[in-house]
Design an enzyme around this catalytic site. Structure first.
Site, PDB file in Angstrom:
ATOM      1  N   HIS A   1      25.036 -20.463  21.289  1.00 28.09           N
ATOM      2  CA  HIS A   1      26.197 -21.358  21.352  1.00 28.09           C
ATOM      3  C   HIS A   1      27.288 -20.845  22.285  1.00 28.09           C
ATOM      4  O   HIS A   1      28.148 -21.612  22.720  1.00 28.09           O
ATOM      5  CB  HIS A   1      26.755 -21.621  19.953  1.00 28.09           C
TER       6      HIS A   1
ATOM      7  N   ASP B   1      19.884 -19.171  17.209  1.00 26.42           N
ATOM      8  CA  ASP B   1      21.160 -19.069  17.920  1.00 26.42           C
ATOM      9  C   ASP B   1      21.233 -17.771  18.721  1.00 26.42           C
ATOM     10  O   ASP B   1      22.173 -16.992  18.590  1.00 26.42           O
ATOM     11  CB  ASP B   1      22.349 -19.182  16.961  1.00 26.42           C
TER      12      ASP B   1
ATOM     13  N   SER C   1      31.353 -13.625  18.781  1.00 23.90           N
ATOM     14  CA  SER C   1      30.014 -14.207  18.835  1.00 23.90           C
ATOM     15  C   SER C   1      29.121 -13.471  19.822  1.00 23.90           C
ATOM     16  O   SER C   1      29.485 -13.287  20.987  1.00 23.90           O
ATOM     17  CB  SER C   1      30.087 -15.677  19.268  1.00 23.90           C
TER      18      SER C   1
END
Length: 514
Positions: free
Chosen positions: A137, A167, A246
């Site tokens: 993402h 992911d 992230s």
């Protein structure tokens, strides 16, 4: 024809205690700083200060050493992209009174907007090449990707491969990477609750930030912030993680990477703020798919075509299974899919795939997912107390979006179409509640029928029944299937007055049709 699109109207339920989740890439590097307040404290006693100093010192040394090993391999990832956004005034333009006074706008279509986002990454060595791991993402819709190391050196990067299920994404840097430090993977299956957990990344744009906590939980299943699909087998930690983290590593006390930080829980669905509930992708799953990501650019997971569950006491009683039996229970076989073609049945217990024993439900997901589509594999099941070996040719796993309304690949037969066309009464056309429909409607069983269509101006339309309503009873007669609905409706006079028990958004109501 069955209207499977109706399932998409129902929002999927979040997995895990009603929490709301968010990605942790950052779109704004500003940080609100709050001054600290100095507090007067009594002097700590000499006795308490001297308790186990060697343990404290060794713990500090281990954490610092772990940071020294992995920290230099952590990079900052800056992404620019282009997204399409809808006109925020579209609802006004749809209002005829608005158009009467202000006219029609020149352009109602979506507009393109440039976006900037920030994430973290990890440099690894893959067969002699230095690549960067991050979250998928983080680099979604990327036009440009820039990677910066701890020393401020920057590279342009290109996407090698990405997997939306886990992911995870792999980047290749353009230029000389000889001086880059790489990190070592640990064993996420060996992680235990209470182990040290160190998060390293670029939260809120503050490059190379380190936070410390413990492993709070393992094997967590939670809904993805996108609303499509779920994460499985996540590591939960209370190490502080924020937007910008992230793709950064979660590290153990030995300086080994055990996970990639991916989402945080910000609050419950009823508005209660939560803190210290953060999640990372277990690194063993990343290591399993890494070859496909590098070589194919995507992960092509095998697909059996079943829904299955743990063997609980109630399931064991329902299907006549030994409650101590290991394996996973098949509760639905998708028509036309590999398991259906190989002869799997509801009630089978899968105990082995190839030479790998299946102890619990997640084992089957993992083993099938590691095998590419087209693989022929023997699966051992228990059926009525007997072991059977079923040879199956695996298909390719549908996408997360496809699985939201998936019902199998077998075409509807002419008989099925005739049956569905005949299931009509009071302006209602109904369909069966398959296990996948039940899951998306939040039901505990497949009893009842779901309204697939309501004829405009019909009796059902007048009393407010809508597509997606679940009918459980007609005049207090339980409706457990489409056949049950047919039997009840066909026995009624055209001018009959009936009361239907309806389930809508988790609430029961009684609607009279006359």
């Amino acid at each position: 024809m069955r209207k499977t699109w109706i399932i998409g109207l129902v929002a999927a339920l979040a997995v895990g205690a009603g929490l709301t989740f968010a990605w942790i890439e950052s779109t704004d590097s500003r940080l609100a700083v709050v001054p600290t307040v100095a507090l007067a404290q009594e002097e700590t006693s000499t006795e308490s200060a001297a308790v186990n100093p060697s343990i404290t010192e060794s713990g500090h040394a281990a954490v610092k050493r772990a940071i020294e090993l992995v920290g230099p391999a952590v990079v900052r990832i800056d992404v620019t992209g282009t997204v399409s956004v809808s006109n925020p005034f579209l609802d006004f333009y749809d209002d005829p009174m608005f158009r009467r006074f202000f006219g029609d706008p020149l352009d109602l279509g979506p507009q393109e907007r440039t976006t900037q986002s920030l994430g973290s990454g990890l440099v690894i060595d893959y067969e002699g090449e230095k690549l960067v791991l991050t979250n998928a993402h983080v680099v979604d819709d990327a036009d440009t990707i820039r990677v910066t190391d701890i020393h401020g050196t920057t590279w342009d990067a290109v996407l090698v491969g990405a997997d939306d299920v886990l992911d995870v994404a792999v980047l290749r840097l353009e230029g000389n990477t000889e001086e880059l430090v790489t990190a070592e993977f640990g064993d996420s299956d060996a992680v235990e609750i209470g182990d040290w957990a160190i998060a390293i990344g670029n939260p809120l744009g503050l490059s190379y930030t380190v936070t410390l906590g413990i492993i709070s939980g393992t094997d967590r299943d939670v809904a993805k912030p996108s609303g499509v699909g779920n994460f499985n087998n996540l590591l939960q930690t209370d190490a502080a993680i924020n937007p910008g983290n992230s793709g950064g590593p979660l590290v153990n006390a030995f300086g080994q990477v055990i996970g990639l930080n991916t989402i945080i829980a910000r609050g419950s669905t009823n508005g209660v703020t939560v803190e210290g509930i953060n999640f990372a992708i277990a690194i063993n799953g990343v290591r399993d798919v890494l070859p496909q990501l590098v070589e194919l650019g995507e992960v092509k997971r095998g697909w059996l075509g079943v829904q299955h569950t743990e063997i609980t006491a109630s399931a064991a009683e329902e299907y006549g299974i030994d409650p101590d039996q290991t394996g996973t229970l098949i509760v639905h076989v998708f028509p036309g899919d590999p398991a259906d073609l190989a002869g799997f049945e509801v009630g089978d217990v899968v105990i082995r795939v190839g030479e790998v024993p299946i102890e619990e439900a997640e084992d089957l997901n993992r083993e099938i997912g590691l095998l590419p589509a087209g693989t022929v594999v023997d699966v051992v099941v228990l059926r009525d107390g007997e072991q059977l070996t079923l040879t199956v040719t695996l298909g390719e796993r549908p996408s997360e979006e496809e699985l939201a309304t998936y019902e199998g690949t077998a075409p509807e037969s002419e008989d099925e179409e005739e049956d569905e066309a005949a299931v009509s009464g009071f302006g209602i056309t109904v369909g069966p509640i398959t296990p996948i429909v039940a899951r998306h409607l939040g039901l505990n069983s497949t009893d009842g029928v779901v309204i697939m269509d309501v004829a405009a101006g019909s009796l059902a339309d007048r009393v407010g029944l809508v597509e997606g309503d679940v009918i459980l009873e007609v005049d207090h007669q339980p409706i457990d299937s489409v056949e049950g609905w047919n039997a009840v409706i066909s026995a009624l006079d055209e001018d009959a007055r009936i009361t239907v028990t309806v389930l809508r958004d988790g609430s029961l109501s009684f609607v009279t049709i006359e």
